[in-house]
Design a protein around this motif. Structure first.
Motif, PDB file in Angstrom:
ATOM      1  N   MET A 102      -3.814   6.067 -32.725  1.00 40.08           N
ATOM      2  CA  MET A 102      -3.264   6.091 -31.362  1.00 40.08           C
ATOM      3  C   MET A 102      -3.812   7.235 -30.521  1.00 40.08           C
ATOM      4  SD  MET A 102      -1.483   3.383 -30.910  1.00 40.08           S
ATOM      5  CE  MET A 102      -0.543   3.743 -29.427  1.00 40.08           C
ATOM      6  N   ILE A 103      -4.397   8.262 -31.184  1.00 40.08           N
ATOM      7  CA  ILE A 103      -5.017   9.369 -30.431  1.00 40.08           C
ATOM      8  C   ILE A 103      -6.546   9.274 -30.478  1.00 40.08           C
ATOM      9  CG2 ILE A 103      -2.993  10.826 -30.792  1.00 40.08           C
ATOM     10  CD1 ILE A 103      -4.624  12.479 -32.790  1.00 40.08           C
ATOM     11  N   SER A 104      -7.087   8.166 -30.976  1.00 41.34           N
ATOM     12  CA  SER A 104      -8.540   8.012 -31.114  1.00 41.34           C
ATOM     13  C   SER A 104      -9.225   7.697 -29.780  1.00 41.34           C
ATOM     14  CB  SER A 104      -8.864   6.916 -32.137  1.00 41.34           C
ATOM     15  OG  SER A 104      -8.495   5.634 -31.646  1.00 41.34           O
ATOM     16  N   GLY A 105      -8.459   7.448 -28.753  1.00 44.19           N
ATOM     17  CA  GLY A 105      -9.011   7.164 -27.430  1.00 44.19           C
ATOM     18  C   GLY A 105      -7.873   6.985 -26.451  1.00 44.19           C
ATOM     19  N   PHE A 116       7.609   8.484 -21.438  1.00 43.17           N
ATOM     20  CA  PHE A 116       6.332   8.611 -20.728  1.00 43.17           C
ATOM     21  C   PHE A 116       6.434   8.662 -19.204  1.00 43.17           C
ATOM     22  CE2 PHE A 116       4.897   6.925 -24.837  1.00 43.17           C
ATOM     23  CZ  PHE A 116       3.865   7.811 -25.109  1.00 43.17           C
ATOM     24  N   PHE A 117       7.537   8.218 -18.627  1.00 43.57           N
ATOM     25  CA  PHE A 117       7.621   8.135 -17.167  1.00 43.57           C
ATOM     26  C   PHE A 117       8.839   8.866 -16.622  1.00 43.57           C
ATOM     27  CE2 PHE A 117       5.191   4.224 -18.188  1.00 43.57           C
ATOM     28  CZ  PHE A 117       4.081   4.445 -17.387  1.00 43.57           C
ATOM     29  N   LYS A 118       8.627   9.556 -15.497  1.00 45.24           N
ATOM     30  CA  LYS A 118       9.743  10.082 -14.706  1.00 45.24           C
ATOM     31  C   LYS A 118      10.278   8.928 -13.862  1.00 45.24           C
ATOM     32  CE  LYS A 118       7.156  14.338 -14.056  1.00 45.24           C
ATOM     33  NZ  LYS A 118       6.183  14.882 -13.107  1.00 45.24           N
ATOM     34  N   PRO A 119      11.558   8.955 -13.530  1.00 41.52           N
ATOM     35  CA  PRO A 119      12.135   7.852 -12.747  1.00 41.52           C
ATOM     36  C   PRO A 119      11.333   7.529 -11.482  1.00 41.52           C
ATOM     37  CG  PRO A 119      13.874   9.335 -13.471  1.00 41.52           C
ATOM     38  CD  PRO A 119      12.565   9.960 -13.895  1.00 41.52           C
ATOM     39  N   ARG A 157      -3.067   5.690 -17.407  1.00 48.27           N
ATOM     40  CA  ARG A 157      -3.992   5.835 -18.530  1.00 48.27           C
ATOM     41  C   ARG A 157      -3.911   7.284 -18.989  1.00 48.27           C
ATOM     42  NH1 ARG A 157      -9.312   3.279 -20.092  1.00 48.27           N
ATOM     43  NH2 ARG A 157     -10.802   4.927 -20.547  1.00 48.27           N
ATOM     44  N   ILE A 158      -3.650   7.477 -20.279  1.00 52.06           N
ATOM     45  CA  ILE A 158      -3.486   8.836 -20.806  1.00 52.06           C
ATOM     46  C   ILE A 158      -4.213   8.963 -22.147  1.00 52.06           C
ATOM     47  CG2 ILE A 158      -1.245   9.211 -19.707  1.00 52.06           C
ATOM     48  CD1 ILE A 158       0.053   8.698 -22.472  1.00 52.06           C
ATOM     49  N   GLN A 159      -4.537  10.202 -22.494  1.00 52.55           N
ATOM     50  CA  GLN A 159      -4.957  10.521 -23.859  1.00 52.55           C
ATOM     51  C   GLN A 159      -3.732  11.135 -24.525  1.00 52.55           C
ATOM     52  OE1 GLN A 159      -7.934  10.236 -25.834  1.00 52.55           O
ATOM     53  NE2 GLN A 159      -6.413  10.899 -27.339  1.00 52.55           N
ATOM     54  N   MET A 160      -3.133  10.431 -25.466  1.00 47.23           N
ATOM     55  CA  MET A 160      -1.946  10.967 -26.146  1.00 47.23           C
ATOM     56  C   MET A 160      -2.332  12.148 -27.025  1.00 47.23           C
ATOM     57  SD  MET A 160       0.770   8.354 -27.718  1.00 47.23           S
ATOM     58  CE  MET A 160       0.794   6.715 -27.071  1.00 47.23           C
ATOM     59  N   THR A 161      -1.451  13.134 -27.088  1.00 49.61           N
ATOM     60  CA  THR A 161      -1.629  14.227 -28.054  1.00 49.61           C
ATOM     61  C   THR A 161      -1.050  13.776 -29.398  1.00 49.61           C
ATOM     62  OG1 THR A 161       0.528  15.216 -27.627  1.00 49.61           O
ATOM     63  CG2 THR A 161      -1.315  15.935 -26.215  1.00 49.61           C
ATOM     64  N   LYS A 162      -1.424  14.494 -30.457  1.00 48.27           N
ATOM     65  CA  LYS A 162      -0.905  14.187 -31.786  1.00 48.27           C
ATOM     66  C   LYS A 162       0.627  14.300 -31.781  1.00 48.27           C
ATOM     67  CE  LYS A 162      -1.868  15.349 -36.619  1.00 48.27           C
ATOM     68  NZ  LYS A 162      -0.807  16.255 -37.107  1.00 48.27           N
ATOM     69  N   GLU A 163       1.130  15.333 -31.132  1.00 46.06           N
ATOM     70  CA  GLU A 163       2.570  15.570 -31.095  1.00 46.06           C
ATOM     71  C   GLU A 163       3.292  14.434 -30.356  1.00 46.06           C
ATOM     72  OE1 GLU A 163       0.122  17.869 -30.436  1.00 46.06           O
ATOM     73  OE2 GLU A 163       0.452  18.765 -32.407  1.00 46.06           O
TER      74      GLU A 163
END
Ligand code: CMP
Length: 139
Positions: A66-69, A131-134, A38-44
Motif C-alpha cells: 500500500m506504500i509502494s506507490g 483521510f478527509f476533513k469534513p 491522490r496521496i503517497q501513504m506513509t507506513k504509519e
C-alpha cells in the motif's frame, strides 16, 4: 437511503494509469465521487488504516504494497453506497470475482486487487474521517 462509503484506488491501479477506468466503473455503478485525493501513504498511515488486520499473516506485505506507490482515496455517495460499492468491486480475490466487476477487470492478485471499499456504514465513517476533513467532502 443515500449513504457514503470510502474507497481506495490501490498502487497496482495507479501504476497502470487506471484511476479513470476504476472511477468510471464506480460512477457507472451509481456512485458519486464527493471527495478525492491522490496521496503517497506513509507506513504509519497504512498500518493505522489496516490495524484490524495486524495479526494476519499478510499484514506486513499488505502495508508494503500500500506504500509502494500513490493511491487515490475517495468518499463515494449513493443509494446503499457500501453494498453498491462492494458489488461493483467484486470478491477480494480476483480469481473469485464476477464478470464485470472492478477486480475481475483490473486486479492482478489478492494483494494487488486494485481497490479497497468499506465493509459497513460504521467503518465507512471511520475510514472517511481517517483521510478527509469534513470541509474536503462536497456532496
Ligand atoms: P482490502 O479490502 O483492502 O482489505 C485488506 C486487504 O488485504 C485486502 O483488500 C487484500 O488486498 C489484502 N490481502 C492480501 N492477502 C489477503 C488474504 N489472504 N486474505 C484477505 N485479504 C488479503
Amino acid at each position: 437511503a443515500v449513504t457514503r462509503t470510502f474507497s481506495i484506488i490501490k498502487p497496482d491501479a495507479t501504476r497502470r494509469n487506471l484511476t479513470g477506468g476504476v472511477t468510471k466503473m464506480l460512477e457507472e455503478a451509481g456512485l458519486r465521487v464527493v471527495a478525492s485525493k491522490r496521496i503517497q501513504m506513509t507506513k504509519e498511515q497504512a498500518e493505522g488504516f489496516y490495524a484490524v488486520h495486524k495479526e494476519r499473516p499478510f499484514f506486513n506485505d499488505l502495508v508494503s504494497f500500500m506504500i509502494s506507490g500513490p493511491v487515490v482515496v475517495q468518499a463515494l455517495e449513493g443509494e446503499d453506497a457500501v453494498k453498491r460499492n462492494r458489488d461493483v468491486m467484486g470478491a477480494t480475490n480476483p480469481a473469485d470475482a464476477a464478470e464485470g466487476t472492478i477486480r475481475k477487470t483490473y486486479a492482478e492478485s489478492i494483494e494487488a486487487n486494485s481497490v479497497h471499499g468499506s465493509d459497513s456504514d460504521e467503518n465507512a465513517a471511520i475510514e472517511i474521517a481517517y483521510f478527509f476533513k469534513p470541509e474536503e467532502i462536497v456532496g
